[in-house]
Scaffold this motif. Sequence first.
Motif, PDB file in Angstrom:
ATOM      1  N   GLU A  59     -36.581  41.145  76.900  1.00 39.24           N
ATOM      2  CA  GLU A  59     -35.414  41.727  77.559  1.00 39.24           C
ATOM      3  C   GLU A  59     -34.202  40.895  77.179  1.00 39.24           C
ATOM      4  O   GLU A  59     -34.327  39.719  76.842  1.00 39.24           O
ATOM      5  N   THR A  61     -29.832  40.397  78.197  1.00 35.86           N
ATOM      6  CA  THR A  61     -28.796  40.731  79.168  1.00 35.86           C
ATOM      7  C   THR A  61     -27.467  40.118  78.774  1.00 35.86           C
ATOM      8  O   THR A  61     -27.404  39.184  77.982  1.00 35.86           O
ATOM      9  N   GLN A  72     -28.303  38.258  86.880  1.00 35.90           N
ATOM     10  CA  GLN A  72     -29.394  39.009  86.263  1.00 35.90           C
ATOM     11  C   GLN A  72     -29.238  40.521  86.350  1.00 35.90           C
ATOM     12  O   GLN A  72     -29.967  41.243  85.715  1.00 35.90           O
ATOM     13  N   LYS A  75     -27.798  44.021  82.999  1.00 36.92           N
ATOM     14  CA  LYS A  75     -28.473  44.442  81.778  1.00 36.92           C
ATOM     15  C   LYS A  75     -27.748  45.593  81.088  1.00 36.92           C
ATOM     16  O   LYS A  75     -27.643  45.627  79.881  1.00 36.92           O
TER      17      LYS A  75
END
Length: 151
Positions: A59, A61, A72, A75
């Motif tokens: 992942e 971001t 967090q 994204k």
Amino acid sequence: MKSFNHYITEVLDKPLKWNEFTKRPTERQAEFNVGDFGYVIRVMIPKNAPNMMKTIGVEFTLGSEGGVSKGQGQKHDILKTGNAGAVFATVIDYIKHVVKDEKVERILFSGKEQSRRSLYNAILKRMKKMGIIKRFENNGDSFDAYTEKAK
């Protein structure tokens, strides 16, 4: 004069410098900057049973903007920065590094938003063209990519 496809290929072949700041048996992370934007790439490395494929989850971001941490939950904001080519190239470069270093056989991407799934699809097509992966499967909200052909 360069064609649009040539230009895009050139952009995607020029990753930015990334800095790996976490390297543990279960996780690796790197960061890089594009102008005022800071990005974080996170690779999760689950402990696999001996007879299972070596698998990682990926992942990335938007980590900061103008030096201010985004946390967090940001994204989806990576698509709004105007830096898609540089971000793609750098994410691909770091994944390539981890795949080689960890001897990865399978890469998992997952995203609920259509924009995120489109982004992963584009990245995986590029990784296939570069020979990093041999094939990938779109499973709706997730993608499975394989570094070797099915046995």
